[in-house]
Design an enzyme around this catalytic site. Structure first.
Site, PDB file in Angstrom:
ATOM      1  N   GLY A   2     -38.430  99.582  68.969  1.00 30.21           N
ATOM      2  CA  GLY A   2     -37.039  99.826  69.325  1.00 30.21           C
ATOM      3  C   GLY A   2     -36.829 100.138  70.793  1.00 30.21           C
TER       4      GLY A   2
ATOM      5  CG  ASN B  82     -30.666 107.987  65.966  1.00 28.33           C
ATOM      6  OD1 ASN B  82     -29.645 107.552  66.498  1.00 28.33           O
ATOM      7  ND2 ASN B  82     -31.399 108.933  66.508  1.00 28.33           N
TER       8      ASN B  82
ATOM      9  CD  GLN C  78     -32.751 105.227  61.976  1.00 28.65           C
ATOM     10  OE1 GLN C  78     -32.906 105.280  60.756  1.00 28.65           O
ATOM     11  NE2 GLN C  78     -33.558 105.877  62.811  1.00 28.65           N
TER      12      GLN C  78
ATOM     13  N   GLY D 206     -40.739  98.060  63.360  1.00 30.31           N
ATOM     14  CA  GLY D 206     -41.478  98.037  62.106  1.00 30.31           C
ATOM     15  C   GLY D 206     -41.511  99.361  61.370  1.00 30.31           C
ATOM     16  CG  HIS D 207     -41.938 103.350  63.320  1.00 28.38           C
ATOM     17  ND1 HIS D 207     -41.635 104.677  63.215  1.00 28.38           N
ATOM     18  CD2 HIS D 207     -41.296 102.901  64.411  1.00 28.38           C
ATOM     19  CE1 HIS D 207     -40.847 105.019  64.223  1.00 28.38           C
ATOM     20  NE2 HIS D 207     -40.629 103.959  64.961  1.00 28.38           N
TER      21      HIS D 207
ATOM     22  CB  THR E  69     -52.436  89.090  74.108  1.00 30.12           C
ATOM     23  OG1 THR E  69     -52.995  88.546  75.294  1.00 30.12           O
ATOM     24  CG2 THR E  69     -53.170  88.526  72.904  1.00 30.12           C
TER      25      THR E  69
ATOM     26  CB  CYS F   7     -36.342 117.502  75.861  1.00 30.55           C
ATOM     27  SG  CYS F   7     -37.280 118.917  76.429  1.00 30.55           S
TER      28      CYS F   7
END
Lengths: 346, 406
Positions: B68, B155, B183, B204-205, B241, B338
């Protein structure tokens, strides 16, 4: 947990003793995301990371508490104001009194904890505060300001240990901070240049430098914050004293902004009057005690008269370079009887 | 442990773990011409097609990235540079006040270093950007806007924006629109082509894939200046790559999560509604932030992320709540932290008009594919004593502050 070796080992020992321990790192700087400068400072990103790493290794929860605003109001601003008033404050002592054992302790008690554990070198058993076993590291002086109520909720697990033992223990426990240098000086002045820090916060307010004995005006200065009782260098006097001996700051008059200078023997004081006392000992007059007037050294035998509004201290041997604003801590042997802030000396 | 922080990261789906570990055992750079390279290229391209199919994009529109933050930075900076190069008057970057820091800070950087004017659009009380507010901004500065970026789903509070309507407005003024859909993908119906967006970030996560792999969907006709220069992979927009195993796992997760959206949103909404009702049952003065749970659908999908429950607990500090819940083995979140881990009131809540005290005393519970009714029970059982204790801590702290005269 500052990110230093002492608080990390203190946390480890508290955990080993069977307590339910949570690590708290205090964010005290308005700019927490800065890197450490030299070995100093206590709230950089690196120190926060070090503290977190230690908590992880000890397998305790870890939180950062933002106390920056309280620290500024209760420690930094009074520090500046004291210097502006010609006094010499001890911000570490103020931080213990107002932050660690007040703001942090109160929040911890509210959250259901019983005590604040720190890595200070001092012994505390049954509410009695004593000097640490390691005479080089003893920090009972900066804790002397704590009240009985504060001490009842404090733990100092390092009090019986030598620093070298603490470092070895940190290494044995796999704590990455085992070899980290000790912090020095004042954490919110990472450059170590107190004068520079003050001059950017206090307006120039010129005054006179006068000879304490004759009253003769010897020169002018830019502000009383540039002076501390006992100071020899940086007086800005072009002419030497008539007798050729060095001159020292003997006293600072905040209203007239007059700085008195004179020979070294005039720095000796034999009596202290004080305010804002904290007292754990017997009331009335106590003799055969010792007093300490600064974090390192400044120890003398004394007799003390205890009043509600202060302690009157008669020194059994003169102390040199004692400034109003400093704390005097009174000891019976190694036991802390109390403390007060020095208001005047004679 | 009760894990109610799926919006931070969600467990990998078994299909993604299987695809990941299987692919990790193979050698091959997709840019190589030999057999191993061809095999790797085939894996990547099949994965790219799977991802494209699942989110309504063309395979060439899938620019693989690390997630993201990279997608948002590439869209903001890349589209800005390209638009400004084509027309030097276009220097306004329009974002919403509730964007993730990957968008906000990229916009601030463009303002500080690249001559951009950052325009932050206000949101309404539920955290949504109105197409009319966007239109007013673009009308007021014709020909000066480089791009618009408005997130698909927030989010923190889970509010869903009407991306299609926003994109239509942007296009009226010939301005491209990027949307951070980190999200949204896998939690809502997302169709890139139908949305009209010119660029869309996904990772992805957040949907059951691995950390460190994601994609920026970039329309075929969108011009974007690269951040990373090198071997010219990914349409020359994102050199480096390719992560074959990560991409394969991402595709498996996207496919599985998107397939499950209709069923999952229903299941999660039931759990979430139960959680919110029972939390407010225990703490009656707690309030839900964001879109009401009974709000009508938006573009055929929920108007609020189905797994999101964001509440304010008056009189509490969010980090006290978090710490006490952690001690009860309930894992949730207060919002953003933070670098040094210092809790600050959420910029999202402040933009919604929530006052600072309420913003500080809020928690986000986010449910996901592994959540169960037992998780809800555990959170509900813990919240009463936790709130009581956190209130005690706040009151006590306030008393000290008075005592020391601050």
């Amino acid at each position: 947990m500052s990110g230093g070796v002492d608080s990390a080992v203190a946390a480890a020992r508290a955990k080993d003793a069977g307590h339910d321990v949570v690590g708290v790192h205090l964010a005290l700087s308005a700019k927490p995301a800065t890197m450490r400068e030299g070995a100093r400072g206590c709230c950089s990103v690196e120190d926060s990371r070090d503290a977190r790493r230690c908590a992880d290794v000890l397998d305790i929860p870890f939180y950062v508490w933002d106390m920056a605003e309280r620290f500024r109001e209760d420690v930094v601003e009074p520090f500046v104001a004291e210097y502006a008033a010609g006094r010499t404050p001890n911000p570490c002592l103020r931080c213990n009194e107002k932050i660690k054992f007040s703001a942090v302790l109160d929040r911890a008690l509210g959250l259901g904890f019983d005590a604040v554990v720190t890595g200070h070198y001092a012994r505390l058993h049954d509410g009695v505060l004593r000097r640490a076993a390691d005479p080089d590291k003893d920090q009972s002086y900066v804790l002397g300001v704590l009240t009985a109520d504060q001490l009842a909720h404090a733990m100092f697990p390092l009090g019986d240990s030598l620093k070298s033992v603490v470092r070895a223990e940190a290494a044995r426990r796999g704590l990455v901070v085992a070899e980290k240098p000790d912090s020095h000086d004042i954490c919110f002045i990472p450059s170590g240049d107190t004068q520079d820090f003050l001059s950017s916060r206090i307006d120039e307010a010129p005054g006179e430098l006068v000879d304490a004995a004759s009253g003769a005006v010897l020169g002018r200065h830019g502000g009383v914050q540039n002076f501390t009782v006992g100071q020899r260098h940086g007086l800005g006097l072009s002419r030497p004293a008539p007798d050729g001996r060095p001159r020292y700051v003997l006293g600072i008059e905040p209203v007239s902004r007059r700085v008195q200078v004179g020979p070294v023997e005039s720095l000796d004081v034999v009596a202290l009057s004080t305010e804002a006392p904290v007292w754990h000992g017997p009331r009335g007059s106590v003799s055969d005690v010792t007093v300490q007037v600064r974090a390192h050294g400044g120890v003398a035998p004394a007799a003390v008269e205890v009043r509600d509004d202060g302690l009157s201290v008669a020194l059994g041997a003169p102390l040199r370079g004692v400034a109003p604003g400093q704390a005097v801590v009174v000891y019976d042997g190694d036991r802390v009887l109390g403390s007060a802030t020095i208001a005047a000396t004679s | 442990m009760t894990y109610l922080d799926h919006a931070a990261t969600t467990p990998m789906l078994p299909v993604a773990v299987a695809a990941y570990t299987e692919a990790l055992g193979r050698v091959g750079n997709p840019s190589s011409l030999h057999t191993a390279g061809r095999r790797a290229r085939r894996d990547v391209e099949e994965a790219r097609e799977t991802i494209a199919e699942a989110v309504g994009a063309l395979p060439t529109e899938v620019v693989l990235s690390t997630g993201g933050t990279e997608g948002d930075n590439l869209a903001l900076k890349g589209l800005y540079w390209a638009r400004r190069a084509a027309d030097p008057r276009r220097t306004r970057v329009v974002v919403s006040a509730v964007e993730h820091h990957a968008v906000l800070d990229a916009g601030e950087w463009l303002a500080a270093h690249e001559g951009a004017t950052l325009v932050v659009l206000p949101v309404d009380a539920v955290g949504r950007v109105s197409p009319e507010v966007l239109r007013a901004e673009l009308e007021a500065h014709p020909g000066e806007t480089a791009l618009v970026s408005v997130m698909w789903a927030n989010n923190e509070v889970g509010t869903v924006n009407d991306v299609r309507a926003l994109a239509e407005v942007a296009h009226e003024f010939d301005v491209p629109l990027h949307t951070d859909a980190v999200q949204a993908v896998g939690s809502l119906p997302v169709d890139f082509a139908a949305s009209g967006a010119d660029a869309l970030s996904l990772t992805g996560h957040k949907l059951g894939g691995p950390v460190g792999v994601g994609a920026l969907l970039l329309r075929r006709d969108a011009v974007c200046v690269p951040l990373l220069h090198g071997g010219g992979q990914e349409r020359d927009v994102r050199s480096g790559t390719l992560d074959v195993a990560g991409t394969v796992a991402l595709a498996a997760a996207v496919e599985s999560a998107v397939d499950a959206v209709p069923r999952r949103t229903t299941e999660l909404a039931v759990l979430r509604d139960d959680l919110v009702a029972r939390l407010i049952g225990v703490v009656p003065d707690a309030t839900l932030n964001g879109v009401p749970l009974d709000a009508p659908l938006l573009n055929g999908g929920p108007a609020r992320l189905a797994g999101n429950a964001h509440l304010s607990f008056p009189g509490c500090e969010g980090d006290s709540l978090l710490m006490l819940l952690d001690a009860h083995e309930i894992e949730c979140s207060t919002g953003s932290a933070c670098t040094a881990g210092v809790a600050r009131p959420s910029h999202v809540l402040l933009a919604m008009g929530v006052d600072e005290a309420a913003a500080r005393g809020s928690l986000r519970f986010s449910l996901g594919h592994s959540s169960t009714a037992a998780d809800v029970d555990a959170a509900v059982a813990a919240i009463g004593p936790v709130v009581e204790r956190a209130r005690g801590a706040s009151t006590r702290a306030a008393r000290t502050a008075e005592r020391v005269g601050t």
